[in-house]
Design an enzyme around this catalytic site. Structure first.
Site, PDB file in Angstrom:
ATOM      1  N   CYS A 132      53.152 -37.415  -7.697  1.00 27.64           N
ATOM      2  CA  CYS A 132      53.777 -36.239  -6.169  1.00 27.64           C
ATOM      3  C   CYS A 132      54.835 -35.315  -6.540  1.00 27.64           C
ATOM      4  CB  CYS A 132      53.491 -37.435  -5.306  1.00 27.64           C
ATOM      5  SG  CYS A 132      53.299 -36.752  -3.745  1.00 27.64           S
ATOM      6  N   GLU A 152      52.224 -46.394  -7.403  1.00 29.64           N
ATOM      7  CA  GLU A 152      52.795 -47.511  -6.573  1.00 29.64           C
ATOM      8  C   GLU A 152      53.175 -47.739  -5.140  1.00 29.64           C
ATOM      9  OE1 GLU A 152      53.659 -44.493  -6.592  1.00 29.64           O
ATOM     10  OE2 GLU A 152      55.084 -43.697  -5.137  1.00 29.64           O
ATOM     11  N   HIS A 207      49.135 -41.737  -5.116  1.00 30.14           N
ATOM     12  CA  HIS A 207      51.052 -42.614  -5.777  1.00 30.14           C
ATOM     13  C   HIS A 207      50.210 -44.007  -5.997  1.00 30.14           C
ATOM     14  CE1 HIS A 207      53.130 -40.618  -3.658  1.00 30.14           C
ATOM     15  NE2 HIS A 207      52.783 -39.312  -2.806  1.00 30.14           N
TER      16      HIS A 207
END
Lengths: 775, 230
Positions: free
Chosen positions: B86, B205, B203
């Site tokens: 990002c 994560e 994302h």
């Protein structure tokens, strides 16, 4: 006491100047008595801010005192920056809701953004790390270009601020009604988590301790924001745009991290946001709580512009500033932490034993008030309360006799029209602009009954939601406020949570009008009744009066922010259907009761353009029992989905269970033939409270019945989930049925707001304007 | 194996990356402060999401001048793995670690959603545990995520098989509707020339814990672990 003389260049104190500061003649005389002399211009400014409704609660405090605020879970009740409750495992949750209505009415983007910033600071100054934002929004009809502009601007303001700071925006509600046309409501709520041991309050203590200004420099923006929030909006309000502050979420992020580090460092004794009325109210409130005196030297406050007067420095509402009381001798350690985050800090004053609130400019005293009377001696009012005859007539309207429209012969037309009502339709257009998953705690995000966030370091989660149906409160204030509390409780319960405590944001009209004060006092009474029945104390909140414009007051809207606790992550329950052949059961209020009228319903508003009739009766005891029943069913592992009936009634709620998750729509067969003698529109669109749609496996039915009887809430089996079906089918008697294709319902529900907003000129204007103003 | 997660003052996904590595992957992680000149011996650098220095000017434009970025660039030049997510992707482009740029989303609005990604190249050090063509569901949250580059760069990325993820629909098809931000060729993630820097807007994560949704991002981190295990 010191000698206080007018400053060269100060305007003379005249009746006109006093009136301009929002003080009545009586209040001015009260001030003169307190000082024993005429005030200076600076002192008049200070009092104007502190005695505004926003800071002083002068019309609302006696009523607020009647609310229940205690319970074993409450660690910090009203009066601090935010309420704090224990959630077990040594963890605590700080939460609070606050309004930013007037700024958003004249400058939607910055108004909403700074609303988010302010409530964030209220939560992290308690020592809690913010983990979620919610917002409760009210606008006029989207048919209006101005409203589309306000809506688009507010949503972008909320998103840009929260997204940048990195706090997920997870829930809320948006209602569109003409009553909010010129005076939108923008209420932001923040929820934070901490260890119980990390709780800190904003109480100035320790004679000789330094007072430190931290964060952004002070500029001329937002001067008199608190007073602006405490008067009616008018044609001239647009000219007050300079009273709206400008937000800087990046600095907020730095402040957040630095503040939490400061609190945990042990170098400080108190910390508070310089919010409404800026340096004035933060320093006065901290002194009052600590029962000490303070002295502030404005010449030491870091400023953004040269030539600022004490008056301006004291009343500026420049954003992203904090006031810290440090331990004496720890100034350097404090400065070091702030430096690490590239923040400025300046010692601007001191806690003193002498019971005065003193402001100096260098060596010259420019304002001085005796003791802590500055905050405690503010005027109190209990104005006349009288219900408006017009509203009584509206409530007594016989709405059952309103004839159906010709189009309603096709019940699918009605259902589609209901689902595409902007108040009911999917709000994904708005919440897709909010980062809802950052910090990776979001178990259930926006679009469900309540948002669910896990609590790291435990097997628990919290559920949070805001609610209020202003139309109910307008037609029947006491009942309506009860319903707001109960709906919020029902929503967190549907997610699997036990309702724990509330925060509230009371958005009302000018209290000096008897019909408005009647609404305020009745609503607070109703709220107290519901909170007592449900065992959910009030831990704080915000009062926003004067929500009116030349066209009248908004609907009285006491927004409830509810916090619920989920004891075990396995109890988290979705709202939408998924399991084939699961039995659809109604818990709570029995179908087809006389209470099932259409008064105050979204149906009347949307289909017939009518706001009238008696809104559904809210019975807090029945709500409590229904919630207890639901939670027992959930904990025993029987419940596959739970969704409450509220705006739009059973018909809308059933459709939402089927199509709210657009990528996995699910059909059902529902049979309401047992109530064939009740008109279908009343069955589907009455908004009876305390009613929850659950789905359970067939094998659980006997157990559900047993639990329900125990809680005295008879279950009603009304249908079955059919995952293979492309329809939501609702039978109503032998040959009558509503067969609604899921794709049509989904289109009505999901496409309504994008169809209005996408490509609208106002929406594009907001994007352009925001691109300029964020720099 | 040790992960280093860079914390710029406005980073806000550093914590999520840390938790993903430590809690879900069971590997070691440390935060690297933006003012630091020291990578503390980490094997993999993560440039996390957020708003590095407020990003009022242009996302990542200031971050690339920070002290830590000098070290990160040197690490990358040595062939060290860098996962840029990002805002990290934006910074990596600004710092010249990856070609092209991320500009304002086609619809001009910030978009937060869970999108589908198709694994285009399963032979990178970041994707070795995925199957080619696998469809993942991963959250996005960005206002400036539209990947653009000049025609020559796009052609080179294509020819060298450096496009790692593309936005697709649930069935894995590339459609206009499935491309949330208008990225060229639906590009969601690319690797550097040497294959050791991955930039992606989604994302991973945030998609490692089954409690929060399908853990489709976990294999990306496991791929990095598998690489050193060999």
């Amino acid at each position: 006491m010191s000698n206080v003389a007018p400053r060269p260049g100060d305007p003379r104190i005249t009746p006109a100047l006093v009136a301009e500061h929002g003080l009545t003649e009586d209040e001015f005389q009260r001030l003169v008595r307190m000082l024993g002399r005429e005030p200076t211009f600076t002192e008049l400014g200070i009092i104007s801010a502190l005695w505004s409704e926003h800071c002083s609660y002068k019309h609302s405090r006696p009523l607020l005192r009647t609310l229940p605020t205690e319970g074993p879970q409450v660690l910090q009740g009203p009066g601090e920056n935010a309420g704090v409750v224990s959630v077990g495992d040594g963890l605590a949750v700080a939460f609070k809701i606050e309004s930013h209505n007037h700024p958003s009415a004249v400058e939607p983007y910055q108004g909403a953004a700074t609303g988010v910033g302010g409530i964030l600071r209220d939560v992290f100054t308690m020592g809690a790390r913010p983990i979620a934002m919610l917002n409760s929004l009210r606008f006029g009809s989207l048919d209006s270009a101005r409203v589309r502009y306000l809506f688009a601007g507010v949503v972008k303001g909320i998103g840009d601020y929260g997204n940048c700071v990195g706090i997920p925006t997870v829930a809320g509600e948006i209602v569109f009604d003409d009553a909010y046309e010129t005076n939108p409501l923008v209420n932001a709520m923040c929820v934070g988590v901490m260890k119980e041991s990390e709780l800190i309050t904003a109480k100035a203590e320790g004679i000789g301790n330094p007072i430190i200004a931290v964060g952004a420099r002070t500029g001329r923006d937002g001067i008199h924001g608190a007073s602006f929030a405490s008067e009616d909006l008018s044609e001239a309000s647009d000219a007050k745009r300079p009273r709206v502050q400008v937000g800087d979420p990046f600095t907020e992020k730095l402040l957040l991290e630095a503040s939490l580090e400061l609190i945990r460092s042990g170098h400080i004794v108190a910390i508070q946001d310089m919010g409404a009325a800026g340096l004035t109210s933060s320093s006065a409130e901290m002194a009052e709580r600590g029962e000490v005196g303070v002295t502030i030297d404005v010449s030491r406050v870091p400023v953004r512009e040269s030539g600022m007067t004490p008056y301006e420095i004291l009343l500026s509402e420049s954003q992203e500033r904090m006031l810290v009381v440090a331990k004496r001798g720890h100034e350097n350690a404090v400065a070091e932490i702030l430096q690490r985050w590239d923040l400025t800090a300046a010692v601007i004053g001191e806690v003193i034993a002498e019971p005065v609130y003193r402001v100096t400019e260098g060596d010259t005293v420019v304002a001085e008030f005796p003791g802590s009377r500055l905050v405690t001696d503010c005027p109190r009012y209990s104005p006349e309360a009288r219900e408006s005859d017009a509203i009584v007539r509206l409530r007594e309207t016989d709405v059952a006799s309103i004839p159906e429209l010709p189009e309603e012969a096709d019940p699918l037309w009605t259902l589609e029209r209901m689902l595409s009502s902007p108040t009911i339709a999917s709000k994904a257009w708005a919440y897709r602009q909010y980062d809802s998953t950052v910090r990776t705690n979001t178990v259930i995000g926006p679009g469900g009954d309540a948002a669910v966030l896990r609590l790291r370091g435990s097997n628990r989660a919290i559920a949070v939601k805001t609610d209020c149906n202003g139309r109910y409160v307008y037609l029947s204030p006491r009942n309506g406020a009860r319903a707001a509390v109960c709906e919020a409780a029902r929503n967190v319960a549907c997610a699997g949570a036990r309702p724990l405590a509330i925060t509230n944001c009371l958005n009302f009209g000018n209290p000096r009008r008897p019909e408005n004060f009647f609404q305020l006092s009745e609503a607070i009474a109703g709220m107290g009744e519901a909170c007592r029945a449900l065992g959910t104390p009030v831990t704080g909140g915000n009062v926003s009066l004067y929500n009116e414009s030349p066209s009248g007051a908004v609907y009285p809207t006491p927004v409830i922010g509810m916090l619920g606790l989920i004891d075990d992550l396995s109890h988290v329950t979705p709202a939408t259907w998924s399991e084939d052949d699961a039995v659809i059961v109604l818990l709570g209020e029995i179908l087809g009761e006389p209470a099932d009228g259409l008064g105050g319903s979204e149906y009347l508003a949307r289909i017939h353009g009518t706001v009238a009739g008696a809104p559904p009766k809210c019975d807090p005891e029945l709500e409590r029992d229904t919630i207890a029943c639901l939670l027992e069913c959930i904990r025993a592992g029987h419940v596959r989905s739970a969704h409450d009936c509220s705006d739009g009634g059973l018909g809308v709620a059933l459709a939402e269970c089927a199509i709210a998750n657009r990528s996995a729509v699910v059909g059902a067969e529902v049979d309401l033939s047992a109530w064939a003698d009740v008109p279908l529109r009343e069955l589907l669109y009455n908004e009876a409270q305390a009613r929850i749609i659950v789905t359970v496996p067939e094998s659980s039915l006997a157990e559900i019945a047993r639990i329900a009887v125990k809680h005295m809430v008879p279950p009603m089996v009304i249908g079955r989930v059919r995952t293979g079906s492309g329809n939501l089918e609702i039978k109503h008697g032998k040959n009558r049925a509503l067969v609604a294709p899921l794709d049509r319902l989904a289109a009505a529900y999901h496409d309504a707001i994008p169809a209005i907003m996408e490509g609208s000129v106002e929406s594009a204007a907001v994007l352009e304007q925001a691109a300029v103003t964020t720099v | 194996m040790k992960f280093g997660i860079v914390t710029f003052p406005g980073s806000n996904c550093d914590y999520d990356a840390y938790r993903a590595v430590v809690d879900q992957l069971g590997a070691e992680a440390t935060y690297l402060w933006h003012k630091s000149h020291e990578l503390e011996g980490v094997d993999v650098v993560i440039l996390p999401g957020g708003f590095s220095y407020g990003d009022y000017l242009r996302a990542g434009a200031i971050a690339r001048f920070s002290p830590i970025m000098r070290e990160v660039v040197a690490h990358a030049r040595r062939g060290g793995p860098v996962l840029a997510i990002c805002n990290g992707f934006q910074i990596a482009c600004e710092a010249g670690l990856l070609p092209g740029a991320l500009v304002r989303n086609a619809g001009m609005r910030f978009i937060s959603d869970a999108v589908h990604l198709r694994v285009e190249n399963e032979s990178t050090m970041f994707t070795s545990q995925y199957e080619k063509g696998a469809v993942l569901r991963i959250p996005i949250a960005h206002g400036e995520g539209r990947y653009v580059a000049d025609a020559a760069t796009i052609a080179r990325l294509q020819d060298d098989d450096r496009v790692v993820f593309r936005y697709c629909d649930a069935a894995g098809n590339l459609t206009g509707e499935a491309n949330p931000n208008g990225s060229m060729r639906a590009i969601a993630g690319i690797v550097s020339d040497e294959g050791n820097v991955l930039g992606m807007m989604p994302h991973p994560e945030r998609a490692v814990d089954p409690l929060l949704g399908p853990p489709d991002g976990l294999l990306l981190f496991e791929s990095l672990l598998a690489r050193t295990a060999v």
